[in-house]
Design an enzyme around this catalytic site. Sequence first.
Site, short mmCIF file in Angstrom:
data_model
loop_
_atom_site.label_atom_id
_atom_site.label_comp_id
_atom_site.label_asym_id
_atom_site.label_seq_id
_atom_site.Cartn_x
_atom_site.Cartn_y
_atom_site.Cartn_z
N CYS A 137 -6.05 0.70 -4.11
CA CYS A 137 -5.40 1.53 -2.61
C CYS A 137 -6.90 1.99 -2.25
CB CYS A 137 -4.54 2.69 -3.24
SG CYS A 137 -5.08 3.79 -4.39
N ARG B 233 -3.92 1.54 7.82
CA ARG B 233 -5.33 1.57 6.98
C ARG B 233 -5.80 0.00 6.33
NH1 ARG B 233 -6.11 6.02 2.46
NH2 ARG B 233 -8.27 5.22 2.61
#
Length: 302
Positions: free
Chosen positions: A257, A198
């Site tokens: 994040c 990711r």
Amino acid sequence: MYTTLLSVEQLQQLQAGDAPHMVFDCSFDLMKPEAGAQQYAAAHIPGAVYANLDTDLSAKHGMPGAQGDVVIAQEDGVPASGGRHPLPSREKFAAWLSSIGFSNDMQAVVYDRNGANYCGRLWWMLKWMGHDAVAVLDGGLQAWQAAGGEVTNREEPAHFQSNFVMGEPLVKLVATDVVARRLGQPDQNLIDARAAARYRGEVEPLDPIAGHIPGAVNRPFAENLGPDGKFKPASQLRAEFEALLAGRDPATVVHQCGSGVSAVPNLLAMQIAGLGTTALYAGSWSEWSNTPGLPTRQGAEP
């Protein structure tokens, strides 16, 4: 007072004593938001209160501006961040703590069954409210059960209303404009806690744009745990973060994040390692990538 981690044995001692405390189950699943409450209902530490990431630990919507104009419910106040899991206002969160009977003299113990991913959010939020006596159960529910700890599927009785009083924040929260202004400067070093694929932008299951904030280095939050699901020793965590920072000042670190949740285990790990209290960008990638005009990057940082 426990302020970072406590062991199963320490929790058992706390339960056997008369010191006021409250245990929270924060289990959750981003892909199945109803799963956490179902898991709690099936098995939880006796007396634990369920804290739902979506409804208890997040606002209904983010700050107006980055995601366009939104109508703010009067009873909620202005959220403290944007992104997929925006922080509620401190006043709104204090009202929730009071509604479940949590008071300023209590030791809070937080756990999940997800590698400290979701309980870290409540740990951080209580610090944000000025409440230092909060600790993560090391190893989570799995460690509790492995040690023979009792679990139950009973419905827990409601607690009397309390009057939780906010104090000065014990943690640092930074907003998108601050992160953007300091981008590329030596006084800000971003650590991205998402999985490596990711971070590099190879996959993106949750947000519309793949990639990462330019300059951010990657440390997936699961790297803080050993094979037993507990946090690695402080000396090992310190060595790993110092290697990641490569001489940069730990005090300049800002954790992020996807939506400000899984960044917290990295922040907690740095505190366990004795590297100080570092900052959190709660809006994280989900707010950054939805804010017009901000740069994004794919691939690994050089």
